[in-house]
Motif scaffolding. Structure first.
Motif, short mmCIF file in Angstrom:
data_model
loop_
_atom_site.label_atom_id
_atom_site.label_comp_id
_atom_site.label_asym_id
_atom_site.label_seq_id
_atom_site.Cartn_x
_atom_site.Cartn_y
_atom_site.Cartn_z
N ASP A 38 90.24 36.97 -4.57
CA ASP A 38 90.07 36.08 -5.57
C ASP A 38 89.66 36.35 -6.92
O ASP A 38 90.41 36.17 -7.91
CB ASP A 38 89.30 34.81 -5.12
CG ASP A 38 90.29 33.85 -3.92
OD1 ASP A 38 91.36 34.35 -3.57
OD2 ASP A 38 89.77 33.18 -3.31
N THR A 113 99.07 37.65 -7.67
CA THR A 113 98.78 36.46 -6.84
C THR A 113 98.35 37.05 -5.55
O THR A 113 98.37 38.12 -5.11
CB THR A 113 99.98 35.55 -6.52
OG1 THR A 113 101.00 36.34 -5.87
CG2 THR A 113 100.61 35.00 -7.86
N ARG A 118 98.54 32.12 -3.95
CA ARG A 118 97.57 31.54 -5.02
C ARG A 118 97.38 32.41 -6.20
O ARG A 118 97.36 33.51 -6.11
CB ARG A 118 96.13 31.27 -4.24
CG ARG A 118 96.29 30.03 -3.20
CD ARG A 118 94.73 29.92 -2.72
NE ARG A 118 94.27 31.15 -1.92
CZ ARG A 118 93.55 31.88 -2.07
NH1 ARG A 118 92.67 31.87 -3.32
NH2 ARG A 118 93.42 32.82 -1.58
N PRO A 129 92.37 28.27 -11.07
CA PRO A 129 93.89 28.41 -10.70
C PRO A 129 94.79 28.38 -11.85
O PRO A 129 94.55 27.76 -12.93
CB PRO A 129 94.10 26.99 -10.01
CG PRO A 129 92.82 26.49 -9.39
CD PRO A 129 91.81 26.86 -10.36
N TYR A 131 98.57 27.74 -13.29
CA TYR A 131 99.68 27.03 -12.71
C TYR A 131 100.89 27.67 -13.65
O TYR A 131 100.68 28.13 -14.75
CB TYR A 131 99.45 25.62 -12.99
CG TYR A 131 98.51 25.13 -12.12
CD1 TYR A 131 98.60 25.17 -10.56
CD2 TYR A 131 97.10 24.79 -12.62
CE1 TYR A 131 97.51 24.62 -9.90
CE2 TYR A 131 96.21 24.19 -11.95
CZ TYR A 131 96.32 24.34 -10.47
OH TYR A 131 95.38 23.54 -9.79
#
Length: 557
Positions: A38, A113, A118, A129, A131
């Protein structure tokens, strides 16, 4: 890293380039990889950065890592759980007698991603995040429903690859010698195609412009999601790819590279048609290019997903981000009026003579595949994607020869609907009009018109309510025995219907047989004569009063 350098990092704390993670609080190495993925994706989508394991963040304290850690497993785990796969660097060092592990990543302009979709980006000390609408905020707010026609506000004419412009002009000269577009100055050429537009007083690239003539570095910076990934799978191992090609290039370059790559693995089968030899490619170049052109024109460029082109030994699968537009389904894609998601991209392909007219690609794909005796192309629709599968095998070389011969003798191209009807009747022997209409994706009236053309040409005939190939076509594609057998089955079916009717009724007329079996007057006469000859029914009366009864009924009386 020296002790002094790391102390400065600790004193400064977490930043948009630095993240601290506890090692001792993680349950296992799997969780460590998940934590790293992440943060490293967020760094890669920003300016790059480093995750330091073995450091608590609140308060900042070095607690150390396990000295027996498996560094190779960690970087491979990060690579496997990211798309595109993320390359990282790992190093360790001691600080005050405790081991610290540093995993670093650089920003290369791509958008990364996780494998479960994600997407994150570093914002100060935290990862947030990312988008699709945030990706598109670099495009001009000038209202334009066509995403590919929008102006990229952060672009300049320095993002134009002049060699790509020259290449487009030269290719257009070859494809259309009458076109005057290649004679224009470069900037006029781009303006005429709407690849550049004015944003106020400043000329900038449109999305389509970036995708056709942008520098590779500019595409990665301004539209990093515009990626096409090619994967090749061998016949020995169809589960794991043995070759991969990641491309963020101008669209024509992608088409050229992929066409060359597909043809490298594509074999040719020779089919003898009279005195001529017809070469049938496993994956015909025109079919593949049309499929790829459709994918490039219809993909959702605001999605983070890439176009995937997967080549197997027996098929090619093209997976495209973005579902079908409203009204289009797998069951009407051949005949539904074209509505490209990216109108300017589609128009540019047309102006550059890569397509004759927009919306014709699906027709061409189906026509070429059917005429070459291959299975129908297979479309599958999902909420956010569409896949197309084209197959390499030739199901029936006899059909290839037959269609080629028919078109050669008639000196015209057979309409796709008629070709599909013939192919369906070859595979399924008999079909009703409603079933054929579903297959050719046309109305009942349009399908009936196509069937009538084939009937008038002596290629199919109607038996009751069903169509089947004529004896002439059976002779060319199957055999007289099969034709006789299929006709016999049709007779047996009608005979059983008539005898069943006479079990509960005293008599039946020719008109009733025609209505019940869907026969013409002549077809009913053939069945009646055959049943009388075999002794199943008897005639009573003459002319308009003629009717038929079971022969055993008369003997009972």
């Amino acid at each position: 890293m020296t002790t002094e350098e790391f102390k400065k990092i600790l004193d400064k704390g977490e930043t948009d380039l630095v993240e601290f993670k506890s090692w001792i609080k993680a349950k296992n190495q799997k969780e460590i990889i998940a934590l790293a993925v992440d943060e490293l994706i967020a760094f890669a989508n920003h300016k790059g950065g480093t995750v330091y394991f073995g450091v608590e963040d609140k308060p900042v304290e070095v607690t150390g890592c396990d000295k027996n850690y498996d560094g190779q497993r960690i970087i491979e785990g990060i690579y496997d759980k990211t798309r595109p796969s993320l390359f990282t660097e790992i190093e360790d060092f001691e600080y005050e007698g405790k081991l610290v592990i540093a995993i670093s990543v650089k920003a290369d302009g791509k958008t990364y991603t996780t494998t479960d979709g994600r997407c994150l980006k570093r914002l100060g000390k935290n990862s947030k995040p990312l988008y699709p609408d945030e990706l598109s905020n670099v495009y001009s707010s000038v209202q334009n429903p066509d995403f590919s026609g929008r102006i990229i506000s952060e672009s300049t004419l320095d993002d134009v690859n002049r060699l790509e412009v020259y290449s487009l002009k030269e290719k257009l000269r070859i494809r259309d010698s009458k076109s005057t577009l290649p004679d224009l100055e470069d900037i006029d050429f781009l303006r005429d195609l709407q690849l550049t537009k004015f944003d106020g007083n400043v000329e900038k690239l449109t999305v389509a412009g970036l995708l056709f003539v942008g520098k590779e570095t500019s595409i990665q910076r301004l539209l990093p999601q515009a990626e096409v990934i090619y994967l090749h799978y061998s016949s020995e191992n169809p589960e794991e790819y043995d070759a991969r090609l990641d491309m963020k290039l101008p669209l024509i370059g992608i088409i050229d590279k992929l066409t060359e790559r597909v043809q490298t693995y594509s074999r040719i089968e020779n089919v003898q048609v009279g005195l001529f030899r017809l070469e049938v490619e496993e994956f015909p170049e025109r079919v593949f290019q049309e499929a790829l052109l459709n994918a490039l024109s219809h993909r959702d460029y605001q999605s983070n997903a890439a176009i995937y082109v997967k080549q197997y030994s027996d098929r090619i699968v093209i997976e495209n981000p973005g579902g079908f537009l409203d009204g289009i389904t797998e069951n009407n894609i051949i005949t539904h009026p074209s509505a490209p998601r990216n109108k300017l991209i589609a128009e540019t392909f047309q102006n550059l003579k890569y397509v004759q007219r927009t919306g014709q690609g699906v027709d061409i794909i189906f026509r070429d595949m059917v005429s070459m005796g291959k299975p129908y192309p297979c479309y599958k629709s999902y909420n956010d994607a569409v896949s197309l599968t084209i197959f390499s095998a030739i199901d029936n070389t006899g059909f290839v020869k037959f269609i080629a011969d028919i078109q050669d003798k008639g000196n015209k191209i057979m309409p796709l609907a008629e070709m599909m009807i013939l192919r369906t009747l070859l595979d399924n022997r008999r079909e009703q009009l409603s079933s054929l209409a579903d297959i050719v994706q046309k109305s009942l009236d349009e399908t009936r018109e196509s069937c009538n053309e084939l009937v008038n040409s002596g290629l199919i005939e109607i038996v009751g309510k069903e169509y089947m190939l004529t004896a002439k076509v059976y002779e060319a594609l199957k055999s007289d025995v099969e034709y006789t057998r299929d006709k016999t089955v049709q007779y047996i079916k009608a005979k059983n219907m008539i005898l069943e009717y006479l079990q509960s009724n005293d008599q039946i007329t020719s008109a009733q047989i025609q209505e019940m079996c869907g026969f013409t007057k002549q077809q009913a006469r053939v069945v009646i004569d055959k049943m009388r000859e075999q002794g199943f029914i008897l005639l009573k009366g003459k002319g308009p009063a003629a009717r038929y009864i079971r022969s055993d009924e008369l003997s009972d009386n």
